[in-house]
Scaffold this active site. Structure first.
Site: not given
Ligand code: APR
Ligand code: ZN
Length: 361
Positions: A163, A43, A40, A59, A38
């Site tokens: 999650c 992070h 997170s 998690h 994930c």
């Molecule tokens: N504009 C639009 N989309 C964006 C931008 C932006 N400026 N920057 C990143 N993205 C998109 C990425 O292309 C990706 O598809 O945001 C998405 C983020 O996806 P993941 O990295 O897979 O993250 P995810 O696991 O879905 O979690 C998202 O939720 O649980 C929280 O900590 C986690 O902060 C995180 C968020």
């Molecule tokens: Zn998570």
């Protein structure tokens, strides 16, 4: 057991032989079958959320009960379980109010009754993320931090319920309580955003607009129920959503955790609309919304922690929706990897090319 430990910020996870403590009276020992990667977790690896080291991350995990503590009656060996990030006490004012995801005692329940960690590396205590530590071959968890799922549900998919799925679908069902016929915008189509899209579809939204920078994510969003896609790298996302909805979406969700995209999500709702902030941001991030943009336009912003889940109610419900063919889980898994490939899995996440990578034990 073998486990992937974070020993230094920005470092790679390293596989070590670690030890779990004896099973406490309210604890359950689980053979981990699968654990999703994930954002997170990333992070913590990147240090944007501070954590004690060494840490056993992971998690979004599911497995099979191996043994239970003497006071545990809810589980027995052989049960299939999904791990919950927020163990809960059922006694504090938040739990009594029905908000078990905000339990005041969750941090204490993520440790042994004497306040020490359940995971050891040599003589050293290892911090067990969320009281689970899913990047290890076994998990020792408080009974409130697990829920049973039907055995027909493949556990590699069940893990995602813990999650990505509950965070996304829960934001729609529990926080927004989305009204059928609403217009919805979702900014960020990762594992979490895809589940907001499919939650909005299940809830009967009329229009679901997916916003991302990555065209592949936008294509995937369509198969999860998005009716329109906006590539924020090519067009002004706020203008595009405002035009598609003739004045702004009823509801928007931000699922990245960036100040710039949170502001965009807020600017693309109509007067009277609501923005739900779902993405976790780096510690200290200030979103800086203008007060009168809320007051004079009757608009609101609400943070959503873990889909405001009531875990033991929501996870079996989501499992049943999958078994009925109404919730997509298979399509969320882009890669199945071994524990030894975990660093490659996080590299793929940083590159933004995958929905979810899942470690299969
Ligand atoms: N504009 C639009 N989309 C964006 C931008 C932006 N400026 N920057 C990143 N993205 C998109 C990425 O292309 C990706 O598809 O945001 C998405 C983020 O996806 P993941 O990295 O897979 O993250 P995810 O696991 O879905 O979690 C998202 O939720 O649980 C929280 O900590 C986690 O902060 C995180 C968020
Ligand atoms: Zn998570």
């Amino acid at each position: 057991m073998r486990a992937a430990l974070l020993e230094e910020i920005h470092g790679e996870l390293t596989i070590h032989d670690v030890r779990l403590t004896d099973i406490g009276p309210n604890e359950v020992l689980v053979n981990t079958v699968a654990c999703g990667l994930c954002h997170s977790d990333l992070h913590f690896i990147e240090g944007t959320l501070p954590q004690r080291l060494p840490t056993l991350l992971g998690h979004e995990a599911a497995g099979i009960v191996e043994a239970v503590g003497e006071d545990v009656t809810e589980f027995k060996p052989g049960d299939h379980v999904v791990g919950c990030l927020n163990a809960h006490c059922y006694r504090c004012s938040q739990c009594i109010g029905g908000r078990t995801h905000l339990c005041e005692n969750r941090l204490a329940l993520q440790k042994r009754a004497n306040g020490t960690s359940r995971v050891r590396f040599g003589d050293e205590e290892v911090f067990q993320l969320a009281g689970l530590g899913g990047f290890g071959e076994m998990m020792l968890a408080h009974e409130s931090g697990l829920t049973k799922v039907p055995k027909e549900l493949p556990l590699e998919l069940g893990a995602l319920l813990g999650c990505a799925v509950i965070t996304g679908v829960g934001a729609v069902f529990n926080s927004a309580r989305l009204q059928a016929g609403s217009t919805v915008a979702v900014v960020g189509i990762g594992g979490v955003g895809l589940n907001i899209v499919q939650g909005a579809s299940l809830a009967g939204a009329e229009r679901i607009i997916a916003v991302d920078l990555n065209p592949d994510k936008l294509e995937l969003a369509k198969t999860f129920g998005a009716t329109d896609c906006v590539n924020a790298g090519e067009t002004d996302a706020v203008e595009a959503v405002t035009e598609l909805t003739k004045g702004g979406a009823d509801v928007s969700f931000e699922a990245i955790g960036l100040a710039a995209t949170a502001k965009q999500a807020f600017q693309m709702i109509r007067p009277g609309g609501m923005t739900y902030l779902v993405g976790v941001s780096p510690a200290g991030t200030d979103y800086g919304f203008a007060g009168n943009e809320m007051v004079l336009k009757g608009r609101g912003v609400q943070g959503v922690y873990m889909g405001s889940n009531y875990f033991k109610r929501d996870v079996p419900m989501l499992a049943n929706l999958y078994l009925q063919g109404r919730l997509k889980l298979d399509e969320l898994v882009s890669a199945k990897i071994s524990l030894d490939q975990i660093n490659e899995g996080f590299a793929a996440m940083q590159a933004g090319t995958v929905a979810r990578s899942v470690v299969i034990f």
